[in-house]
Write a protein that holds these residues in place. Sequence first.
Motif, PDB file in Angstrom:
ATOM      1  N   GLY A  21      60.487  87.465  -8.739  1.00 25.81           N
ATOM      2  CA  GLY A  21      61.243  88.332  -9.647  1.00 25.81           C
ATOM      3  C   GLY A  21      61.891  87.562 -10.777  1.00 25.81           C
ATOM      4  O   GLY A  21      61.892  88.018 -11.930  1.00 25.81           O
ATOM      5  N   GLU A  22      62.436  86.394 -10.481  1.00 28.36           N
ATOM      6  CA  GLU A  22      63.061  85.572 -11.529  1.00 28.36           C
ATOM      7  C   GLU A  22      62.026  85.091 -12.536  1.00 28.36           C
ATOM      8  O   GLU A  22      62.300  85.057 -13.746  1.00 28.36           O
ATOM      9  N   ILE A  23      60.856  84.731 -12.047  1.00 31.53           N
ATOM     10  CA  ILE A  23      59.792  84.280 -12.955  1.00 31.53           C
ATOM     11  C   ILE A  23      59.351  85.437 -13.851  1.00 31.53           C
ATOM     12  O   ILE A  23      59.225  85.276 -15.069  1.00 31.53           O
ATOM     13  N   ILE A  24      59.155  86.599 -13.259  1.00 34.34           N
ATOM     14  CA  ILE A  24      58.740  87.771 -14.034  1.00 34.34           C
ATOM     15  C   ILE A  24      59.785  88.097 -15.093  1.00 34.34           C
ATOM     16  O   ILE A  24      59.450  88.293 -16.271  1.00 34.34           O
ATOM     17  N   ARG A  25      61.053  88.133 -14.717  1.00 29.39           N
ATOM     18  CA  ARG A  25      62.116  88.438 -15.682  1.00 29.39           C
ATOM     19  C   ARG A  25      62.182  87.384 -16.783  1.00 29.39           C
ATOM     20  O   ARG A  25      62.396  87.702 -17.952  1.00 29.39           O
ATOM     21  N   GLY A  26      61.964  86.121 -16.426  1.00 25.07           N
ATOM     22  CA  GLY A  26      61.971  85.052 -17.425  1.00 25.07           C
ATOM     23  C   GLY A  26      60.844  85.199 -18.432  1.00 25.07           C
ATOM     24  O   GLY A  26      61.052  85.017 -19.636  1.00 25.07           O
ATOM     25  N   VAL A  27      59.665  85.524 -17.943  1.00 18.28           N
ATOM     26  CA  VAL A  27      58.521  85.703 -18.843  1.00 18.28           C
ATOM     27  C   VAL A  27      58.734  86.925 -19.735  1.00 18.28           C
ATOM     28  O   VAL A  27      58.451  86.884 -20.944  1.00 18.28           O
ATOM     29  N   ILE A  28      59.240  88.008 -19.169  1.00 20.90           N
ATOM     30  CA  ILE A  28      59.507  89.206 -19.974  1.00 20.90           C
ATOM     31  C   ILE A  28      60.521  88.895 -21.063  1.00 20.90           C
ATOM     32  O   ILE A  28      60.362  89.325 -22.211  1.00 20.90           O
ATOM     33  N   LEU A  29      61.542  88.140 -20.747  1.00 26.24           N
ATOM     34  CA  LEU A  29      62.531  87.753 -21.752  1.00 26.24           C
ATOM     35  C   LEU A  29      61.879  86.955 -22.884  1.00 26.24           C
ATOM     36  O   LEU A  29      62.116  87.217 -24.070  1.00 26.24           O
ATOM     37  N   ILE A  30      61.034  86.001 -22.522  1.00 28.11           N
ATOM     38  CA  ILE A  30      60.318  85.212 -23.533  1.00 28.11           C
ATOM     39  C   ILE A  30      59.430  86.121 -24.377  1.00 28.11           C
ATOM     40  O   ILE A  30      59.403  86.026 -25.603  1.00 28.11           O
ATOM     41  N   TYR A  31      58.719  87.036 -23.716  1.00 28.04           N
ATOM     42  CA  TYR A  31      57.838  87.980 -24.396  1.00 28.04           C
ATOM     43  C   TYR A  31      58.612  88.819 -25.420  1.00 28.04           C
ATOM     44  O   TYR A  31      58.131  89.053 -26.530  1.00 28.04           O
ATOM     45  N   GLU A  32      59.802  89.268 -25.026  1.00 29.20           N
ATOM     46  CA  GLU A  32      60.586  90.135 -25.896  1.00 29.20           C
ATOM     47  C   GLU A  32      61.316  89.361 -26.999  1.00 29.20           C
ATOM     48  O   GLU A  32      61.587  89.907 -28.059  1.00 29.20           O
ATOM     49  N   ALA A  33      61.627  88.097 -26.747  1.00 29.28           N
ATOM     50  CA  ALA A  33      62.478  87.348 -27.670  1.00 29.28           C
ATOM     51  C   ALA A  33      61.725  86.431 -28.634  1.00 29.28           C
ATOM     52  O   ALA A  33      62.222  86.157 -29.730  1.00 29.28           O
ATOM     53  N   LEU A  34      60.550  85.955 -28.232  1.00 26.16           N
ATOM     54  CA  LEU A  34      59.864  84.942 -29.035  1.00 26.16           C
ATOM     55  C   LEU A  34      58.481  85.415 -29.472  1.00 26.16           C
ATOM     56  O   LEU A  34      57.692  85.898 -28.662  1.00 26.16           O
TER      57      LEU A  34
END
Length: 111
Positions: free
Chosen positions: A86-99
Amino acid sequence: MSEKTKFHLDESVDPDIAVALIKYGIDVTTAKTENLLGQSDEVQFAFCCQQQRVLITQDSDFLIIASQDFQHPGIVYYQPGTRSIGEIIRGVILIYEALSPDEMYGSVEYI
């Protein structure tokens, strides 16, 4: 609409991560879907460069490769055993949305 980052999971990454990211609407390939299982790190890295996909990995060998070649779409790295799925998924989604892909180019993001 701006271009969105695409990702590739090497074979060290749990495939459930790809399933969750795809459900979120993120363009993701995996070593298995691209017939890259068992291929060298260099082949995986070349695939990411050719396809302009950010590599998601827990294999620190890719950090060495990236330090020698700054011409790559980016890497998302997490240390084995330190993050839940879950932490990995949330981290990737954050990167996807921010960068954007341009912002990821040549960089390594740690989650």
